[in-house]
Design a protein around this motif. Structure first.
Motif, PDB file in Angstrom:
ATOM      1  N   ALA A 166     -13.395 -18.130 -40.171  1.00  0.00           N
ATOM      2  CA  ALA A 166     -13.532 -18.500 -41.889  1.00  0.00           C
ATOM      3  C   ALA A 166     -13.089 -16.863 -42.549  1.00  0.00           C
ATOM      4  O   ALA A 166     -13.960 -16.635 -43.743  1.00  0.00           O
ATOM      5  CB  ALA A 166     -14.568 -19.417 -42.524  1.00  0.00           C
ATOM      6  N   ASN A 168     -12.527 -12.955 -44.044  1.00  0.00           N
ATOM      7  CA  ASN A 168     -11.554 -12.142 -44.922  1.00  0.00           C
ATOM      8  C   ASN A 168     -10.238 -11.489 -44.065  1.00  0.00           C
ATOM      9  O   ASN A 168      -8.954 -11.662 -44.774  1.00  0.00           O
ATOM     10  CB  ASN A 168     -12.013 -11.050 -45.482  1.00  0.00           C
ATOM     11  CG  ASN A 168     -12.491 -12.057 -46.555  1.00  0.00           C
ATOM     12  OD1 ASN A 168     -12.907 -12.966 -46.636  1.00  0.00           O
ATOM     13  ND2 ASN A 168     -14.441 -10.989 -47.147  1.00  0.00           N
ATOM     14  N   LYS A 172      -9.714 -17.426 -42.663  1.00  0.00           N
ATOM     15  CA  LYS A 172      -9.155 -17.155 -44.556  1.00  0.00           C
ATOM     16  C   LYS A 172      -7.738 -16.809 -44.736  1.00  0.00           C
ATOM     17  O   LYS A 172      -6.704 -18.091 -45.136  1.00  0.00           O
ATOM     18  CB  LYS A 172      -9.916 -16.830 -45.477  1.00  0.00           C
ATOM     19  CG  LYS A 172     -11.449 -17.457 -45.581  1.00  0.00           C
ATOM     20  CD  LYS A 172     -11.954 -16.714 -46.960  1.00  0.00           C
ATOM     21  CE  LYS A 172     -13.178 -16.372 -46.723  1.00  0.00           C
ATOM     22  NZ  LYS A 172     -13.958 -15.141 -47.554  1.00  0.00           N
ATOM     23  N   ILE A 187     -10.418 -25.393 -43.016  1.00  0.00           N
ATOM     24  CA  ILE A 187     -11.093 -24.230 -42.247  1.00  0.00           C
ATOM     25  C   ILE A 187     -12.890 -24.657 -41.657  1.00  0.00           C
ATOM     26  O   ILE A 187     -13.717 -24.454 -42.335  1.00  0.00           O
ATOM     27  CB  ILE A 187     -11.592 -22.791 -43.364  1.00  0.00           C
ATOM     28  CG1 ILE A 187      -9.549 -23.353 -44.124  1.00  0.00           C
ATOM     29  CG2 ILE A 187     -11.436 -21.278 -42.820  1.00  0.00           C
ATOM     30  CD1 ILE A 187     -10.136 -22.251 -45.049  1.00  0.00           C
ATOM     31  N   ASN A 189     -16.365 -23.035 -39.651  1.00  0.00           N
ATOM     32  CA  ASN A 189     -17.348 -21.616 -39.788  1.00  0.00           C
ATOM     33  C   ASN A 189     -18.915 -22.551 -38.778  1.00  0.00           C
ATOM     34  O   ASN A 189     -18.699 -23.532 -37.901  1.00  0.00           O
ATOM     35  CB  ASN A 189     -17.550 -21.640 -40.910  1.00  0.00           C
ATOM     36  CG  ASN A 189     -18.520 -22.824 -42.004  1.00  0.00           C
ATOM     37  OD1 ASN A 189     -18.914 -23.091 -41.485  1.00  0.00           O
ATOM     38  ND2 ASN A 189     -18.136 -22.205 -43.216  1.00  0.00           N
TER      39      ASN A 189
END
Ligand code: NDP
Length: 284
Positions: A166, A168, A172, A187, A189
């Motif tokens: 996840a 940036n 994402k 998503i 993590n």
């Protein structure tokens, strides 16, 4: 039956030929696409990445500048250099290779790049534009993954997509691009409970964790598209992904190899973003 290989080198070659042709058109109008690549410090992986990016520019006829600074470079000096490049009409894209040394705040540096030259798509204005569905530049790695799916005409609309990771820069934005294409997206993590429960449900599985071979064949749905973003160096010096290719290839329907899958596509989409920035500058 073993999975079909999603070869990023072959797809990149086709796309780069088209990029070179469009680049020649914009160059003929007096605007040669130009990319500035900045690297700070002597991280060996970063040095290889930036050299590959500059070479890729040269191969498609773009102008490129490699600015390599010592690890002692101060944040103020780096920001000043970016300001100069922001104002340089021969440069349409600016890329700062991450990670930066600890004494430099990456967020401040990424925010200093003019959004219209932010070909990595990491500036908060570009991240926000992606979030609301009007991206100016799509981050290169997720953009490359989408091109891989497009190339096999995979029906994304209605598909179940699971992203493991996840960050940036990969996880994402990948999730947003798949969501915008009509997938139902999960998503995951490092805190996700029962990861395999999610991954086994995925028609499209994208893995970007930096954990070598963590997704094994028994965690994959039969026939799924498996896109492995991970790049890990093993003790024997060989590269491998975050997916255990040797077990996954018998379960997946399609799979990207590492190396030779997402890696070359990331650079190709950087060229695409630089081209599009130049085309906008030329008002094409
Ligand atoms: P980050 O370290 O920034 O993010 C890793 C993500 O994976 C985090 O969200 C983390 O969760 C999650 N994660 C870590 N371990 C697990 C686990 N056991 N189960 C589920 N999720 C986990 O990495 P990046 O996104 O920058 O990169 C990921 C990989 O992709 C790396 O191998 C990198 O080298 C590669 N990469 C490849 C590129 C290419 O062009 N092919 C480009 C960019 C990256 P949490 O949020 O909880 O910490």
């Amino acid at each position: 039956m073993p999975a079909q290989l999603l070869d990023g080198n072959i797809l990149s070659k086709k796309l780069r030929a088209k990029i070179a042709a469009r680049g020649a058109i914009v160059t003929a109008k007096g605007v040669r696409p130009g990319l500035a690549v900045i690297v700070v410090g002597d991280n060996p992986a970063s040095q290889i990445y930036v050299r590959n990016k500059v070479k890729a520019c040269e191969d498609v006829g773009f102008h490129s500048v490699l600015e390599s600074f010592s690890v002692e470079l101060g944040e103020a000096e780096l920001l000043a250099r970016i300001a100069t490049l922001n104002a340089d009409p021969s440069i349409h894209g600016i890329l700062v290779q991450l990670p930066l040394p600890e004494h430099i705040a990456s967020e401040r540096v990424l925010e200093a790049i003019a959004p219209q030259k932010d070909v990595d798509g990491f500036h908060i204005a570009n991240a926000g534009a992606l979030m609301v569905g009007h991206p100016q530049f799509k981050p290169c790695t997720p953009y490359g993954c989408m091109k891989i799916l497009e190339n096999i005409d995979y029906p994304i609309r209605g598909a179940r997509a699971v992203i493991v990771g996840a960050s940036n820069i990969v996880g994402k934005p990948m999730a947003l691009l798949l969501l915008q294409a009509g997938a139902t997206v999960t998503i995951c993590n490092s805190k996700t409970r029962d990861l395999a429960h999610h991954t086994k449900d995925a028609d499209i599985l994208v893995v970007a964790t930096g954990k070598a071979k963590m997704i094994t064949g028994d965690m994959i749905k039969t026939g799924a598209v498996v896109i492995d973003v991970g790049i890990n160096r093993m003790p024997d010096g060989k590269l491998c992904g975050d997916v255990d290719f040797d077990t996954a290839k018998y379960i997946a329907g399609w799979i990207t190899p590492v190396p030779g899958g997402v890696g070359p596509m990331t650079i190709t989409m950087l060229l695409m973003n630089t081209l599009e920035a130049a085309e906008k500058a030329a008002k094409l």
